[in-house]
Design an enzyme around this catalytic site. Sequence first.
Site, PDB file in Angstrom:
ATOM      1  N   GLY A  19       0.878  -1.312   0.041  1.00  0.00           N
ATOM      2  CA  GLY A  19      -0.164   0.031   0.014  1.00  0.00           C
ATOM      3  C   GLY A  19       0.840   1.392  -0.054  1.00  0.00           C
ATOM      4  N   GLU A  20       0.217   2.321  -0.257  1.00  0.00           N
ATOM      5  CA  GLU A  20       0.850   3.612  -0.275  1.00  0.00           C
ATOM      6  C   GLU A  20       1.457   3.981   1.018  1.00  0.00           C
ATOM      7  OE1 GLU A  20       1.380   6.228  -2.547  1.00  0.00           O
ATOM      8  OE2 GLU A  20       1.043   4.719  -4.041  1.00  0.00           O
ATOM      9  N   ASP A  21       1.065   3.394   2.382  1.00  0.00           N
ATOM     10  CA  ASP A  21       1.493   3.588   3.567  1.00  0.00           C
ATOM     11  C   ASP A  21       2.758   3.108   3.601  1.00  0.00           C
ATOM     12  OD1 ASP A  21       0.466   0.989   3.307  1.00  0.00           O
ATOM     13  OD2 ASP A  21       0.206   0.846   5.388  1.00  0.00           O
ATOM     14  N   ARG A  23       4.850   1.962   0.923  1.00  0.00           N
ATOM     15  CA  ARG A  23       5.639   1.842  -0.382  1.00  0.00           C
ATOM     16  C   ARG A  23       7.128   2.888  -0.631  1.00  0.00           C
ATOM     17  NH1 ARG A  23       4.994   4.097  -5.835  1.00  0.00           N
ATOM     18  NH2 ARG A  23       3.152   5.157  -5.163  1.00  0.00           N
ATOM     19  N   GLU A  90      -2.289  -7.679  -9.353  1.00  0.00           N
ATOM     20  CA  GLU A  90      -0.951  -8.252  -9.124  1.00  0.00           C
ATOM     21  C   GLU A  90      -1.147  -9.490  -8.257  1.00  0.00           C
ATOM     22  OE1 GLU A  90       3.100  -5.452  -9.024  1.00  0.00           O
ATOM     23  OE2 GLU A  90       1.344  -4.952  -7.402  1.00  0.00           O
TER      24      GLU A  90
END
Length: 775
Positions: A19-21, A23, A90
């Site tokens: 997740g963006e948290d 990356r 993915e």
Amino acid sequence: MASSSEDDRKDDVYLSSGGEDIRRTFTDHLYCSLKDHQFDVFMYGDEYDDKLEESNGAIPEHLIQAIERSKVAVVVISRGYLESLWCLEELVKIMECRKTLGQLFFPIFYDVDPFDVRIQSGSFAQAFQKYEQKINEEKVHLWRKALREAALSLSDGLNLRKTDGHEGNFIRNVISQITGKLSIITSLEVPTNLVGIDSRVRDISKHLDVGGSNDIRTIGILGMCGLGKTTVAKAIFNKHHHNFDGASFLQNVREKKLIDLQEQLLSDILKAAYIGVSCIDEGTKEIEQRLGNRRVLVVIDDLDSVEQIDALDIKPDSFGLGSRIIMTSRNKHLLKILNVDKICPLPAMSEREALELLSWHAFRKNDPDEEYVELSRKAVGYCGGLPLALEVLGFYLRTKSTIEWETVLDKWNRSQPYREIHKRLEISYDGLTDDDVKAIFLDISCFFTGMNKDHVMTVLDGCQFYPEIGIRELQDQCLVTVDKEGNLMMHDLIQGMGREIVHAESPYNPGKRSRLWHNEDITDVLTKQSGTEDIEGLTLDMQESDECSFSSELFRNMQSLRLLKLNNIKLTGSYHNLSKELRWLCWHGFPLEVIPKDFDQPNLVAIDLSYSKLIRVWEDSDLLLEKLKLLNLSHSPNLAKTPDFSRLPNLEEVILNDCESLSEVHSSIGNLERLTLVNLEGCKNLKDLPLNFFNSKSIETLILNSRSRFENLAEGLGKSCQKTADGTPIRQILCLTWPVPSPDKGGGGGRQVVDSRHSMITSNPYENESRTKSR
């Protein structure tokens, strides 16, 4: 961070960024650490952010290809993982590749509970409820299924919550586990057309017991050069490496620096770029500390010294439980020193296997063309089941005509195999301990192949070569074997290599070589009178009908001659011309009725005058042969009586079998304190033995048969076979197919013990040669 979409190579790791948290934090740190450890890593970066938002979860084709070509897929699952539809797509593709392509899958759980991921509770339940309202139900079902399967793979992943919370150590542990996966999945290259390998791999794998026993096991694969040890070890490695946490194949360790081997071992298993050792002691410590808890497969190829094992710290407690260590070596003694659990001698190829291997290299198919069948069988016979020779010869003969085949094979038979084969085989010779062992090897290859080991050792001991140690080393190095009859045997190509070494001493002047065995070379040396002090051994073998004669004067310059073998040769002139260094004289068909007075050979330890014309052994003289241990006068039909044995005080064996005219054995035989064997088989005119013979305390073996006509033997044997109070014989006399008369009944019966030691250096001048050829 992404690798080029045009790059067709197979990446080590596809890293799904989570997740963006995380990356740009944890996942980025993991990516950098993987790169630092020299992994090829694919991970999309910031340049994909816009595409990600526009794609509505659908991932582009080149990313699908990147997933498919990766060896390991690493997926970081965090609290914000489900915020990305791209991540979910993915994951579906990764789980598909795991099933269809056998891709390794490695989930990492970052600050989430794998149980929540598996049952999809909490924030995961809320995210899926949201997606079910907006997105196709079937697609959401695939996402749920993929995430559930990922969570069920926890045993293959890592959970941050189960650690002390230090991300640096956590990433180090992640790297360690990934390296354990990746270090085992690269198979070694082996020839495409392997012949006879499967059966050898199966036999050795039984002893490895991979997956069965949890002990630490070491296996030695033993064999001479060119026998295929490395190929078999590679095939075993490829078959079993996936069952271990790490694996390393250290090839040709004999040719590499120890510190380089240490670094390769550490690198193969740990994949750590920062590991570098400055000295051997440091490398040994690193191996012990970093590999001690890992279940690994290590193959050490072409091992030839204990130092190599010590530097690599290869011992049972060097690795984790369940580890397997395989060592290939030419040195049996070394494997015993290392106390391997099982030594597996590698057999030579059978005729069928050899023919198939030759055919693959010569004709690129299983069987030879019809017109080449007999020529191929002849080639196989010359190669003696040695894969190296079969491959070299087969490749050389490829596309050649039958006439060219015949020419090549005729040259091979007359001279020696090609230099490429010898160069490989000479590795074993070059590695022998010292010049004495090398001299023993050359003596055996030129003169003693097929002959009784004990008798050869007696001769070599007389040459002060310490043969007990030397022959043991040759056996350990797989250069010499001993057959069940106790004869020294040598592979034809090994023998050829030894003879080629001697030939190379003086290619164009045989008189300057140390050993001569070709009739053409010897007759050339004798006719040109070109013999020198370099010659230590000579064997000239002529047919009886040839009536070949030379002057002893031609041997005058050969004053280093230790070993002399003549078959059906006449020497004229004084025997004083022969070297006083002679230790072994083997002269079949000795042409004289008596050995002349000028036969003065104080250093002889073995005389073999089989098939001689002797009537008596030598003229009355003061001749004393103190060092003589072996005397063979067998098959001498005119010999009437034995010599005076008091002139041979250290004689150990006397062979007189098939001396049909022998009627008298000199009474001094009973005074020989070291005599252990007497062979009188076939001496049909011998009626008795001296009574003091039966009082001998050294005799172990007496060989007779039913053709013997002894009159007083029963009485003598009766005395000699008395027993002590505890019932044990005073000594043992073995009789070969001889019915001993019973003293009380006068009948037959008694002991009949077959003795296996009665073969002298050679009882038949052609027996050993024919045995060697048949083998």
